[in-house]
Design a protein around this motif. Structure first.
Motif, short mmCIF file in Angstrom:
data_model
loop_
_atom_site.label_atom_id
_atom_site.label_comp_id
_atom_site.label_asym_id
_atom_site.label_seq_id
_atom_site.Cartn_x
_atom_site.Cartn_y
_atom_site.Cartn_z
N ARG A 130 12.74 -19.96 24.13
CA ARG A 130 12.64 -19.30 22.83
C ARG A 130 11.17 -19.07 22.45
NH1 ARG A 130 14.94 -23.08 19.18
NH2 ARG A 130 12.84 -23.78 18.80
N GLU A 131 10.34 -20.05 22.69
CA GLU A 131 8.92 -19.93 22.37
C GLU A 131 8.24 -18.89 23.26
OE1 GLU A 131 7.80 -23.98 22.84
OE2 GLU A 131 8.54 -24.54 20.84
N ARG A 132 8.64 -18.84 24.50
CA ARG A 132 8.06 -17.84 25.41
C ARG A 132 8.43 -16.43 24.95
NH1 ARG A 132 8.97 -17.23 31.94
NH2 ARG A 132 7.99 -15.20 32.09
N ARG A 133 9.70 -16.21 24.59
CA ARG A 133 10.12 -14.89 24.11
C ARG A 133 9.36 -14.51 22.84
NH1 ARG A 133 15.30 -16.86 24.92
NH2 ARG A 133 15.65 -16.84 22.68
N SER A 165 -7.41 -13.14 20.81
CA SER A 165 -6.15 -12.55 21.32
C SER A 165 -6.21 -12.41 22.83
CB SER A 165 -5.90 -11.18 20.69
OG SER A 165 -5.65 -11.29 19.32
N VAL A 166 -7.36 -12.00 23.34
CA VAL A 166 -7.51 -11.86 24.80
C VAL A 166 -7.38 -13.23 25.48
CG1 VAL A 166 -9.07 -11.16 26.66
CG2 VAL A 166 -8.91 -9.78 24.57
N LEU A 167 -7.98 -14.25 24.89
CA LEU A 167 -7.86 -15.60 25.45
C LEU A 167 -6.41 -16.07 25.45
CD1 LEU A 167 -10.97 -17.33 23.84
CD2 LEU A 167 -10.63 -16.81 26.26
N SER A 168 -5.70 -15.76 24.38
CA SER A 168 -4.28 -16.14 24.30
C SER A 168 -3.47 -15.42 25.36
CB SER A 168 -3.72 -15.84 22.91
OG SER A 168 -4.36 -16.61 21.94
N MET A 169 -3.78 -14.14 25.58
CA MET A 169 -3.08 -13.39 26.61
C MET A 169 -3.34 -14.00 27.99
SD MET A 169 -3.23 -9.36 25.64
CE MET A 169 -4.93 -9.22 25.06
N ALA A 170 -4.58 -14.43 28.22
CA ALA A 170 -4.92 -15.04 29.50
C ALA A 170 -4.13 -16.33 29.71
CB ALA A 170 -6.42 -15.32 29.58
N GLU A 171 -4.01 -17.13 28.67
CA GLU A 171 -3.24 -18.37 28.77
C GLU A 171 -1.77 -18.08 29.07
OE1 GLU A 171 -3.75 -21.08 25.51
OE2 GLU A 171 -5.92 -20.82 25.53
N LEU A 172 -1.19 -17.13 28.36
CA LEU A 172 0.21 -16.78 28.59
C LEU A 172 0.41 -16.23 30.00
CD1 LEU A 172 3.08 -16.57 27.44
CD2 LEU A 172 2.48 -14.27 26.64
N ALA A 173 -0.51 -15.37 30.44
CA ALA A 173 -0.40 -14.79 31.79
C ALA A 173 -0.46 -15.88 32.85
CB ALA A 173 -1.52 -13.77 32.01
N GLU A 174 -1.34 -16.85 32.64
CA GLU A 174 -1.46 -17.94 33.61
C GLU A 174 -0.19 -18.81 33.62
OE1 GLU A 174 -4.26 -21.78 34.63
OE2 GLU A 174 -4.96 -20.32 33.17
N MET A 178 15.56 -23.87 32.53
CA MET A 178 14.43 -23.92 31.61
C MET A 178 14.92 -24.45 30.26
SD MET A 178 11.82 -20.92 30.36
CE MET A 178 10.89 -20.90 31.87
N ASP A 179 14.13 -25.26 29.65
CA ASP A 179 14.42 -25.80 28.32
C ASP A 179 14.63 -24.65 27.32
OD1 ASP A 179 13.90 -26.72 25.62
OD2 ASP A 179 13.17 -28.57 26.50
N VAL A 180 15.67 -24.74 26.52
CA VAL A 180 15.99 -23.68 25.55
C VAL A 180 14.84 -23.44 24.59
CG1 VAL A 180 17.55 -23.02 23.68
CG2 VAL A 180 18.47 -24.09 25.73
N ARG A 181 14.22 -24.51 24.13
CA ARG A 181 13.10 -24.38 23.19
C ARG A 181 11.93 -23.64 23.83
NH1 ARG A 181 9.82 -29.09 22.35
NH2 ARG A 181 7.89 -28.11 21.79
N ILE A 182 11.62 -23.99 25.06
CA ILE A 182 10.50 -23.34 25.76
C ILE A 182 10.82 -21.87 25.98
CG2 ILE A 182 9.25 -23.24 27.95
CD1 ILE A 182 9.49 -26.31 28.03
#
Length: 71
Positions: free
Chosen positions: A7-10, A41-50, A1-5
Motif C-alpha cells: 500500500r505504501e509503495r503504491r 524530490s529527485v532524492l526521493s525518486m532515487a531512493e524509490l528507484a533503488e 509482500m506485506d500488505v502495508r508495504i
C-alpha cells in the motif's frame, strides 16, 4: 509482500507520477520551481528507484541529476 508495504509503495508511486508530470520535463529531466525543494524530490525518486529496482525511474533521476549539475 506485506500488505502495508504494498500500500505504501503504491502511494509513493502515485505521488511520484503526479510530481513528475507537474514539475519535470520528461525528455531531459529539467524542472521548474524552487531548486532546493525540487532536488529533495529527485532524492526521493532515487531512493524509490533503488528500493524497487525501477531502472526507468533511475534513468530519469540521472537525467535530473545531469540537469542539476548544469545549474
Amino acid at each position: 509482500m506485506d500488505v502495508r508495504i504494498d500500500r505504501e509503495r503504491r502511494l509513493a508511486e502515485n505521488l511520484l507520477k503526479k510530481t513528475r508530470l507537474r514539475k519535470f520535463s520528461q525528455a531531459d529531466g529539467s524542472f521548474s520551481g524552487h531548486f532546493h525543494g525540487t532536488t529533495f524530490s529527485v532524492l526521493s525518486m532515487a531512493e524509490l528507484a533503488e528500493l524497487t529496482k525501477d531502472e526507468e525511474l533511475m534513468d530519469f533521476v540521472n537525467k535530473c541529476y545531469q540537469f542539476i549539475l548544469k545549474q
